[in-house]
Design a protein around this motif. Sequence first.
Motif, short mmCIF file in Angstrom:
data_model
loop_
_atom_site.label_atom_id
_atom_site.label_comp_id
_atom_site.label_asym_id
_atom_site.label_seq_id
_atom_site.Cartn_x
_atom_site.Cartn_y
_atom_site.Cartn_z
N ARG A 2 -20.40 0.71 38.53
CA ARG A 2 -19.15 1.49 38.55
C ARG A 2 -18.42 1.18 37.24
NH1 ARG A 2 -14.04 1.31 41.61
NH2 ARG A 2 -13.48 3.50 41.80
N GLY A 65 -10.26 -0.75 41.91
CA GLY A 65 -11.47 -1.43 41.47
C GLY A 65 -12.33 -1.75 42.66
N PRO A 66 -13.27 -2.66 42.56
CA PRO A 66 -13.66 -3.30 41.31
C PRO A 66 -14.61 -2.44 40.48
CG PRO A 66 -14.97 -4.16 43.12
CD PRO A 66 -14.02 -3.16 43.71
N ASP A 68 -17.81 -2.65 37.34
CA ASP A 68 -18.77 -3.51 36.65
C ASP A 68 -18.47 -3.55 35.16
OD1 ASP A 68 -20.82 -4.10 38.86
OD2 ASP A 68 -20.53 -1.93 38.99
N SER A 104 -10.29 -5.26 34.43
CA SER A 104 -11.52 -6.03 34.26
C SER A 104 -11.47 -7.33 35.04
CB SER A 104 -11.74 -6.40 32.80
OG SER A 104 -11.72 -5.28 32.02
N GLU A 106 -10.20 -7.95 37.94
CA GLU A 106 -10.57 -7.77 39.33
C GLU A 106 -12.08 -7.53 39.41
OE1 GLU A 106 -9.80 -4.66 42.99
OE2 GLU A 106 -8.70 -4.40 41.15
N GLY A 107 -12.79 -8.39 40.06
CA GLY A 107 -14.24 -8.22 40.21
C GLY A 107 -15.02 -8.68 38.99
N ALA A 109 -15.22 -7.54 35.81
CA ALA A 109 -15.92 -6.52 35.02
C ALA A 109 -16.05 -6.95 33.56
CB ALA A 109 -15.16 -5.20 35.08
#
Length: 310
Positions: A2, A65-66, A68, A104, A106-107, A109
């Motif tokens: 994503r 989000g999240p 990638d 970015s 969050e998760g 990325a």
Amino acid sequence: MRTLITGGAGFLGSHLCDYLLDRGHTIVCVDNLITGSTHNIAHLAGNKNFSFVEHDVTEPISVKGPFDYVLHFASPASPMDYGKYPLETLMTGSLGTRNTRELSLEGGARFMLASTSEVYGDPLEHPQREDYHGNVDITGPRAVYDEAKRFAETITMAYHRKHRLDVRIARIFNTYGPRMRLGDGRVIPTFMEQAINGEDLTVFGRGTQTRSFCYYRDMVEGLYGLLISDVIEPVNIGDPNEMPVIELAMMVLEISGAGSGIKHLDLPKGDPKMRKPDISRAKNLLAWEPLTPLEEGLTETLSYFQELLE
Ligand SMILES: NC(=O)c1ccc[n+]([C@@H]2O[C@H](COP(=O)([O-])OP(=O)(O)OC[C@H]3O[C@@H](n4cnc5c(N)ncnc54)[C@H](O)[C@@H]3O)[C@@H](O)[C@H]2O)c1
């Protein structure tokens, strides 16, 4: 995968959307259309893996989000555009980079910044290597763009050091191709529009200033190579084949078959005298180099503008 792309309705951003969709990414494109156009992404309407959010990235971004990958490509990019939008350009490089970076975190990325050869200003070293620190006229008219991008690089590295943000910095050199905007003042669309309309091509000064032009297909390959690499330091992505602007004008006249001549205008303030990337780092670390001959890229681009003007 994503992936969020800011500036995704612009010239380079829209080609990146296409490229990553082809590789199975789901794309969220965020753009306020200040210099871009929905025309560039109209062919993606109805694609279930693509969505468009009209938003100014200098305001906090509330896309869920999240992700990638987060690619920050939003920014006016031609001297005419950032001359018209100086404050917006500064804010997009500063606040826009900060806001985009939030997504970015969050998760976790990976964050990619579209930086520019303009960080080298009017360079005193030639060709320009990544370890050259540049020669920017801090209060000159072009500085709104140059300094915005320099700040964007600095804040990107600060987040990397402080928050371990996974970052990539692409120093993009002049790129051309279909979906550039006619009237954006960049040399290739300008020459092509003039040639198609049978007008004289306007060359600044004697045209001895040099540029190197990378075709968008090579550029997108290079950007993708960097995105999936483990290279944190900035990487020049561009075509090292340097030519005087006057020769480019002659080439456009030849390819278009236009009977126009050449008209010389005064050099704009701060116009760099030469520009050529040293791409050793991209060659060594990404195994990338541009492959498209200028004549081929110019011919394809001319067809695009001819269709558009018809
Ligand atoms: N094309 C080149 O030769 C080149 C060279 C060096 C760097 N770059 C960088 O690549 C990126 C793309 O450049 P381009 O040539 O495609 O330019 P472009 O003007 O076609 O695309 C930029 C996009 O960003 C959008 N945008 C600008 N400010 C925004 C904001 N505040 N919020 C949301 N969207 C915003 C515009 O509407 C546009 O769609 C830019 O960051 C530019 O600095 C391009």
